[in-house]
Design a protein around this motif. Structure first.
Motif, short mmCIF file in Angstrom:
data_model
loop_
_atom_site.label_atom_id
_atom_site.label_comp_id
_atom_site.label_asym_id
_atom_site.label_seq_id
_atom_site.Cartn_x
_atom_site.Cartn_y
_atom_site.Cartn_z
N GLY A 7 52.90 44.96 -23.31
CA GLY A 7 51.99 45.60 -22.59
C GLY A 7 51.92 45.33 -21.19
N THR A 8 51.03 45.90 -20.47
CA THR A 8 51.03 45.59 -19.02
C THR A 8 49.41 45.52 -18.77
N ASP A 9 49.31 44.28 -17.99
CA ASP A 9 47.93 44.08 -17.11
C ASP A 9 48.09 43.62 -15.85
N ASP A 10 47.34 44.16 -15.01
CA ASP A 10 47.47 43.80 -13.73
C ASP A 10 48.90 43.80 -13.29
N GLY A 11 49.87 44.76 -13.74
CA GLY A 11 51.06 44.85 -13.17
C GLY A 11 51.98 43.92 -13.88
N ARG A 12 51.71 43.11 -14.73
CA ARG A 12 52.34 42.03 -15.41
C ARG A 12 52.79 42.56 -16.71
N THR A 13 53.74 42.13 -17.31
CA THR A 13 54.32 42.35 -18.73
C THR A 13 53.48 41.43 -19.61
N THR A 14 52.88 41.89 -20.72
CA THR A 14 52.20 41.16 -21.55
C THR A 14 52.68 41.09 -22.98
N GLN A 15 52.45 40.26 -23.67
CA GLN A 15 52.83 40.11 -25.23
C GLN A 15 51.75 40.41 -25.97
N ILE A 16 51.62 41.21 -26.77
CA ILE A 16 50.65 41.69 -27.74
C ILE A 16 50.64 40.97 -28.87
N MET A 17 49.52 40.10 -29.24
CA MET A 17 49.34 39.27 -30.53
C MET A 17 48.19 39.55 -31.29
N TYR A 18 48.40 39.44 -32.53
CA TYR A 18 47.12 39.91 -33.45
C TYR A 18 46.69 38.65 -34.07
N PHE A 19 45.48 38.77 -34.51
CA PHE A 19 44.89 37.56 -35.25
C PHE A 19 45.14 37.50 -36.57
N SER A 20 45.83 36.51 -37.14
CA SER A 20 46.01 36.16 -38.66
C SER A 20 45.37 34.92 -39.02
N ASN B 45 53.61 33.47 -19.45
CA ASN B 45 52.51 32.31 -19.58
C ASN B 45 52.81 31.64 -20.91
N ALA B 46 53.79 30.81 -20.91
CA ALA B 46 54.04 30.07 -22.00
C ALA B 46 52.96 29.48 -22.78
N ARG B 47 52.16 28.71 -21.85
CA ARG B 47 50.90 27.80 -22.17
C ARG B 47 50.22 28.74 -23.07
N ALA B 48 49.68 29.82 -22.51
CA ALA B 48 48.71 30.61 -23.04
C ALA B 48 49.41 31.22 -24.39
N ILE B 49 50.64 31.53 -24.50
CA ILE B 49 51.04 32.00 -25.78
C ILE B 49 51.16 30.97 -26.75
N ARG B 50 51.35 29.80 -26.42
CA ARG B 50 51.33 28.53 -27.39
C ARG B 50 49.87 28.42 -27.94
N ALA B 51 48.85 28.48 -27.01
CA ALA B 51 47.48 28.33 -27.40
C ALA B 51 46.94 29.42 -28.08
N TRP B 52 47.47 30.52 -27.98
CA TRP B 52 46.91 31.80 -28.73
C TRP B 52 47.64 31.62 -30.15
N ARG B 53 48.68 31.34 -30.07
CA ARG B 53 49.54 30.99 -31.31
C ARG B 53 48.71 29.92 -32.22
N SER B 54 48.48 28.92 -31.97
CA SER B 54 47.78 27.65 -32.32
C SER B 54 46.50 28.38 -32.81
#
Length: 163
Positions: A141-154, A122-131
């Protein structure tokens, strides 16, 4: 909570259930939020406040119109956010501004580390969370059978302009 401009985040309640369910009918939402429409009974059980305080459910509004769903969750030593916007509200920066404001508020209350886990494809979501100030950790990680990218707030990483 007023995010800035015309965006407000308020607690979700049962009167929001039908609208939240209807948003998940759109492929733009459901493809990354469970893969299917969420039935009204499930929305009432999970998305309108019944899981508080572990999961706090919110509705995002813009100019008085409900445009999305946000949840803040805590489990053990971890804290996180999950969000989706209605198909019509996507691509306008609402998600990034809302996520940043909520992340600042929650980290000020001690919710650290604060994480998100968008689907890796989900490139759009990753860009939004980065922004919004979330940084990829390199963890998957995994959520609903999908591979996820763990991101931390800074907070210093946010690329958006606060109003």
């Amino acid at each position: 909570m007023t995010v800035g401009g015309s965006i407000v985040v308020r607690l979700a309640d049962d009167s929001d259930a039908e609208l939240i369910s209807s948003w998940t009918r759109a492929a733009e939402v459901s493809q990354f939020w469970g893969g299917h429409e969420i039935p009204l009974d499930d929305v009432l059980a999970k998305y309108t406040g019944r899981r508080a305080p572990e999961v706090v459910s919110y509705v995002i509004t813009e100019s008085g119109q409900s445009v999305g769903y946000l949840q803040a969750w805590q489990g053990g030593e971890r804290f996180g956010l999950d969000m989706f916007l209605s198909a019509e509200a996507q691509g306008r920066g609402i998600g990034s501004r809302t996520a940043h404001a909520m992340a600042v508020e929650l980290t000020a209350r001690g919710w650290t580390p604060l994480t998100v886990d968008p689907a890796s494809d989900n490139a759009r979501a990753i860009r939004a969370w980065r922004s919004a100030g979330f940084v990829p950790s390199g963890e998957l990680g995994t959520d609903d059978g999908r591979t996820t990218q763990i991101m931390y707030f800074s907070a210093g990483e946010a690329a958006i302009q606060e109003s």
